[in-house]
Design a protein around this motif. Structure first.
Motif, PDB file in Angstrom:
ATOM      1  N   HIS A   9      29.241  56.233  -3.329  1.00 47.74           N
ATOM      2  CA  HIS A   9      30.353  55.360  -3.693  1.00 47.74           C
ATOM      3  C   HIS A   9      31.170  55.905  -4.864  1.00 47.74           C
ATOM      4  CE1 HIS A   9      28.402  52.677  -0.957  1.00 47.74           C
ATOM      5  NE2 HIS A   9      27.308  52.694  -1.686  1.00 47.74           N
ATOM      6  N   LEU A  35      28.408  45.236  -3.005  1.00 47.05           N
ATOM      7  CA  LEU A  35      27.516  45.687  -1.929  1.00 47.05           C
ATOM      8  C   LEU A  35      26.347  44.719  -1.748  1.00 47.05           C
ATOM      9  CD1 LEU A  35      27.448  49.529  -2.604  1.00 47.05           C
ATOM     10  CD2 LEU A  35      28.596  48.328  -0.718  1.00 47.05           C
ATOM     11  N   ASP A  39      25.388  42.543   1.519  1.00 38.94           N
ATOM     12  CA  ASP A  39      24.096  42.876   2.098  1.00 38.94           C
ATOM     13  C   ASP A  39      23.242  41.631   2.304  1.00 38.94           C
ATOM     14  OD1 ASP A  39      22.309  44.859   3.062  1.00 38.94           O
ATOM     15  OD2 ASP A  39      21.203  44.792   1.177  1.00 38.94           O
TER      16      ASP A  39
END
Length: 92
Positions: A9, A35, A39
Motif C-alpha cells: 500500500h 482496510l 475486512d
C-alpha cells in the motif's frame, strides 16, 4: 512504532501524504484502519453495529431494522438477511 517494511500500500500512502496534510505514519494508520473496516465480516459488522446502536439507546426492534437497511450499502454487500438471521448473529 510503525513497521517500516515496504507494503503493498506504499503507493496509496505516498498519495495520501502528497494530497493531504497527513504525515507518513498518520497516512499509514488511515490506510490500515480503512482496510480493517472493509475486512470486517458480515457477522462482525452486525455485532458491532448492534453494540453501537444499543449504546445509543436504541431498542432491538429499531436496531435490527436499521442494520438490515445498512447492509446493502456495505462495500461488498452480503446476501439479504432476515431480521431473525441478524438476531441469531448477535445472540447465537
Amino acid at each position: 512504532m510503525l513497521d517500516r517494511r515496504p507494503s503493498s500500500h506504499d503507493d496509496l500512502i505516498d498519495h495520501l501524504v502528497r494530497s493531504t496534510a497527513l504525515q507518513r505514519g498518520e497516512a499509514a494508520r488511515v490506510v490500515l484502519d480503512v482496510l480493517a473496516y472493509f475486512d470486517e465480516t458480515t457477522e462482525e459488522f452486525v455485532r458491532r453495529r448492534h453494540r453501537e446502536l444499543q449504546a445509543d439507546g436504541a431498542v432491538n426492534s429499531e436496531i435490527f431494522e436499521r442494520i438490515a437497511a445498512e447492509l446493502p450499502h456495505r462495500a461488498v454487500a452480503p446476501p439479504e438477511l432476515s431480521l431473525r438471521q441478524l438476531r441469531r448473529m448477535v445472540y447465537g
